[in-house]
Design an enzyme around this catalytic site. Structure first.
Site, short mmCIF file in Angstrom:
data_model
loop_
_atom_site.label_atom_id
_atom_site.label_comp_id
_atom_site.label_asym_id
_atom_site.label_seq_id
_atom_site.Cartn_x
_atom_site.Cartn_y
_atom_site.Cartn_z
N GLY A 77 0.81 -1.21 0.00
CA GLY A 77 0.00 0.00 0.00
C GLY A 77 0.85 1.26 0.00
O GLY A 77 2.08 1.22 -0.03
N ILE A 130 1.31 3.64 2.40
CA ILE A 130 2.14 3.75 3.60
C ILE A 130 3.05 2.53 3.72
O ILE A 130 4.24 2.66 4.01
CB ILE A 130 1.27 3.89 4.86
CG1 ILE A 130 0.49 5.21 4.84
CG2 ILE A 130 2.13 3.82 6.12
CD1 ILE A 130 1.35 6.45 4.94
N SER A 169 -2.49 -8.43 -1.96
CA SER A 169 -2.57 -8.11 -3.38
C SER A 169 -1.31 -8.61 -4.08
O SER A 169 -0.21 -8.12 -3.83
CB SER A 169 -2.70 -6.60 -3.59
OG SER A 169 -2.49 -6.26 -4.94
N SER A 208 -2.67 4.18 12.56
CA SER A 208 -4.07 4.56 12.71
C SER A 208 -4.34 5.87 11.95
O SER A 208 -3.54 6.27 11.10
CB SER A 208 -4.42 4.70 14.20
OG SER A 208 -5.82 4.86 14.37
N LYS A 214 -9.28 9.90 11.68
CA LYS A 214 -10.71 9.63 11.53
C LYS A 214 -11.24 8.70 12.63
O LYS A 214 -12.45 8.47 12.74
CB LYS A 214 -10.99 9.05 10.14
CG LYS A 214 -10.73 10.08 9.05
CD LYS A 214 -10.74 9.47 7.66
CE LYS A 214 -10.43 10.56 6.63
NZ LYS A 214 -9.11 11.17 6.79
N LYS A 240 -11.15 1.74 13.10
CA LYS A 240 -9.76 2.01 13.48
C LYS A 240 -9.65 2.35 14.97
O LYS A 240 -8.66 2.03 15.62
CB LYS A 240 -9.18 3.14 12.63
CG LYS A 240 -9.03 2.79 11.15
CD LYS A 240 -8.01 1.68 10.92
CE LYS A 240 -6.59 2.16 11.04
NZ LYS A 240 -5.62 1.09 10.71
N SER A 258 -1.47 9.50 -1.68
CA SER A 258 -1.77 8.10 -1.40
C SER A 258 -2.88 7.63 -2.32
O SER A 258 -3.67 8.43 -2.84
CB SER A 258 -2.18 7.93 0.07
OG SER A 258 -3.37 8.63 0.33
N VAL A 289 -7.24 12.66 -2.40
CA VAL A 289 -7.78 13.74 -3.21
C VAL A 289 -6.78 14.24 -4.26
O VAL A 289 -7.20 14.67 -5.34
CB VAL A 289 -8.23 14.90 -2.28
CG1 VAL A 289 -7.03 15.57 -1.63
CG2 VAL A 289 -9.06 15.92 -3.03
#
Length: 655
Positions: free
Chosen positions: A302, A304, A326, A417, A420, A432, A461, A465
């Site tokens: 991923g 991170i 994956s 974490s 959010k 989370k 990431s 956005v």
């Protein structure tokens, strides 16, 4: 024989030979100047006695002072000071030896003064002449001819400091570079009208437009890596209005070799406008718990996770285990690491954190001492559509990893974490937060040090956005923003990962570390900046459309839950949230009930079970539990096959 001598050693021997010749020449010239003749027959015996003494003493002092360890092309005033000190000491030692052997009265005193002066001129001059040659001063005529016939671009350098001077020096020293410097601009009034290597400080940054018109500037180089975001934004807009291209140096921390080159310059990026300073790391502390250790990273493919792999690898772990479900992502990061770190033992493991047996096999096989748990679902609106999957993956996946880390004696477990998780209005954040509680609760009676790191959004990431805005701009718009007043915290992926590793070094177990995210960024301003960086004009070339808040979104993100008190840590960009009281048996029972409930349809009862664990969870009206979507519409199996939600096990009963 020469084939067995390294290139650096050969160069050093040639320099010693050159200096020996110059020391000899200096002594002969000194006698010639003292007596005004080239016929030195009457003084040959004096020279014959003095010459070996001078050679031995001067070469010994030069070598001992490090004069032969430096590179001639980078010779500086410091080297001249070292030469001056060594030459002075050498002359005093020569005179002292002659005095000791009662021979000093035979020698003319002025010879030693002239010789001292000539040694400095000849030895120092040879080095500076070589530097001038390497920097292209002797190719100036060639450069002028080439510039007259080639498309050399006129450039203006913003920043008359060290970085700007280095950029100018490289332009001057490399005649193949097709740039012609015109001058500098700098907002420091004390530098006005001063010159650097013959180039004048023509004004301040507000004069860029005028200077561009008067001198026909084609590119502007921003050579102030530490400039604040407001200044960078203003310079960017000034250059855009002047219709001139602009480039910038990256942050100082990104220039890894400590040098500034033309190749370091790049186009402005959105990161440059966020104004975040590079984090200062305690590399010794990080190295102490990663070097020669086996490190396992979940979610290794991923955004991170992959950066964690690259940065952990820099600290020379004994083994690096990549745990990723994956296949494609795992293949990519594995190949990348093999290329970057060929000497590190890297093990790609295809596996899902939900599969207890697969996790346990990996832990038994590789016996990791440190685990970074970065595997999670993170996309808020998508998880609102698939709430059961978010809860099972993020909660049960964390439980599996944390519980088995404890059972297999892992020294340190670092969970990634999100902000959010604080007073969440969405399922992803709530999941989370439960995962955080699992790590805190399990750590109370474990030898494993469980550490949680909480931070906001990271730039670029997957699913964030920034890539979305880039795609929309490339298509010609519109750029979609959910709300005109929505704010988010941002940091770069490398900075986030560096601070995760730093927090891991600091953690003693049970802490929730909160990364300093700086000032929140207004998303509509972010969109406008990205459009401007693309060379277009917001609301004219590219429209900005407001679409309304998506399911689970808040206008502002927070970093502290109710009951948490923030405390300072040893690192300026990392804070510690005071741990809440956790009754482990109650927490364990509530999580068990929640996961059992997920075998059926997600309902209001499921939401109630979440709120038993996370009292400050406030799902928005119309969110999961009140206006549920059919999971089959999204290809999700609501029966949750192969899920092991029973948290009770022989190992866990002792907790």
């Amino acid at each position: 024989m020469i084939s067995f001598i390294s290139e650096s050693r050969l160069k050093q021997m040639l320099v010693l030979l050159s200096d020996s010749c110059l020391i000899c020449a200096s002594l002969f010239i000194s006698y010639g100047l003292r007596f005004g003749t080239v016929d030195l027959g009457d003084y040959f015996n004096q020279i014959l006695v003095t010459l070996p003494i001078a050679l031995i003493i001067r070469l010994f002092l030069f070598y001992n002072s490090g004069l032969y360890q430096g590179m001639w092309r980078f010779v500086s005033i410091r080297d001249l000071v070292v030469l001056f000190r060594s030459a002075t000491m050498g002359s005093l030692m020569i005179v002292g030896l002659l005095f000791l052997f009662r021979r000093l009265d035979e020698y003319p005193r002025a010879v030693f003064i002239i010789d001292w002066f000539l040694v400095i001129i000849l030895i120092g001059g040879s080095r500076f002449l070589y530097r001038l040659y390497r920097e292209g001063w002797f190719k100036l005529k060639l450069r002028i001819v080439e510039n007259a016939t080639s498309a050399s671009k006129k450039v203006l350098i913003v920043g008359a400091g060290r970085a700007g001077e280095l950029i100018l020096r490289e332009i001057q020293g490399n005649y193949k570079i097709s740039y012609t410097p015109v001058g500098f601009v700098d907002d420091n009034r004390a530098k006005r009208n001063l010159t650097i290597h013959g180039y004048k400080v023509l004004g301040n940054t507000r004069d860029i437009g005028r200077i561009v018109r008067e001198h026909g500037i084609e590119e502007v180089f921003l050579a102030i890596p530490t400039a604040p975001s407001k200044a960078k934004r203003r310079i960017m807009m000034t250059c855009k209005n002047a219709h001139v291209k602009f480039k910038t140096l990256p942050a100082v921390g990104d220039i890894l070799d400590g040098t500034v080159k033309i190749s370091s310059l790049r186009e402005f990026q959105i990161e440059d406008l966020l104004g975040r300073e590079a984090a200062r790391l305690d590399t010794a502390a990080i190295k102490s718990y990663l070097r020669d250790k086996t490190v396992l990273i979940t979610g290794a493919g991923g955004s991170i996770g992959s950066e964690l792999c690259r940065q952990v690898a820099k600290y020379s772990p004994k083994q690096l285990v990549l745990f990723e479900r994956s296949e494609f992502n795992l293949y990519q990061i594995h190949m990348n690491l093999i290329e970057l770190f060929p000497d590190i033992e890297i093990h790609p493991v295809v596996g899902d954190v939900l599969n207890q047996q697969r996790v346990e096999r990996a832990l038994k096989q590789y016996m990791p001492e440190v685990i970074f748990h970065a595997a999670a679902y993170k996309h808020v609106p998508l998880m609102e559509m698939n709430p059961d999957e978010a809860l099972v993956n993020n909660v049960l996946g964390t439980w599996n990893m944390a519980h088995l880390a404890d059972a297999h004696g892992v020294r340190k477990f670092v969970m990634v974490s999100t902000d959010k998780a604080v007073r969440s209005t969405n399922i992803m954040g709530a999941s989370k937060r439960i995962a955080e509680l699992v790590c805190q609760g399990l750590g109370k009676s474990s030898k494993t040090k469980f550490v949680t790191v909480r931070f906001g959004n990271v730039l670029n990431s997957v699913g964030s956005v920034i890539p979305l805005f880039k795609q929309q701009i490339a298509k010609g718009g519109p750029v979609t923003v959910t709300h005109p007043e929505i704010y988010r915290y941002f940091m770069t992926i490398p900075e986030a990962v560096q601070l995760i590793m730093q927090a891991g070094a600091m953690g003693q177990g049970g802490e929730i570390f909160i990364l300093d995210m700086g000032e929140p960024v207004k998303i509509v301003n972010l969109a406008r900046d990205m459009i401007t960086l693309s060379g277009l004009e917001p609301d004219k070339d590219i429209k900005i459309v407001f679409t309304g808040l998506r399911p689970g979104e808040k206008l502002y993100e927070e970093l502290l839950t109710d009951g948490e008190e923030i405390k300072a840590s040893l690192h300026e960009k990392i804070k510690v949230a005071g741990a809440q009281k956790i009754v482990w048996s109650v927490l364990l029972q509530n999580i068990e009930e929640l996961l059992e409930a997920l075998h059926g349809e997600f309902s209001e009862d499921t939401v109630a079970k979440i709120k038993k664990i996370v009292p400050d969870f406030q799902p928005e009206k119309g969110g999961p539990g009140s206006n549920l979507c059919d999971s089959s519409d999204f290809g999700i199996d609501s029966e949750l096959p192969r899920r092991q939600s029973n948290l009770s096990s022989p190992e866990s009963n002792s907790l």
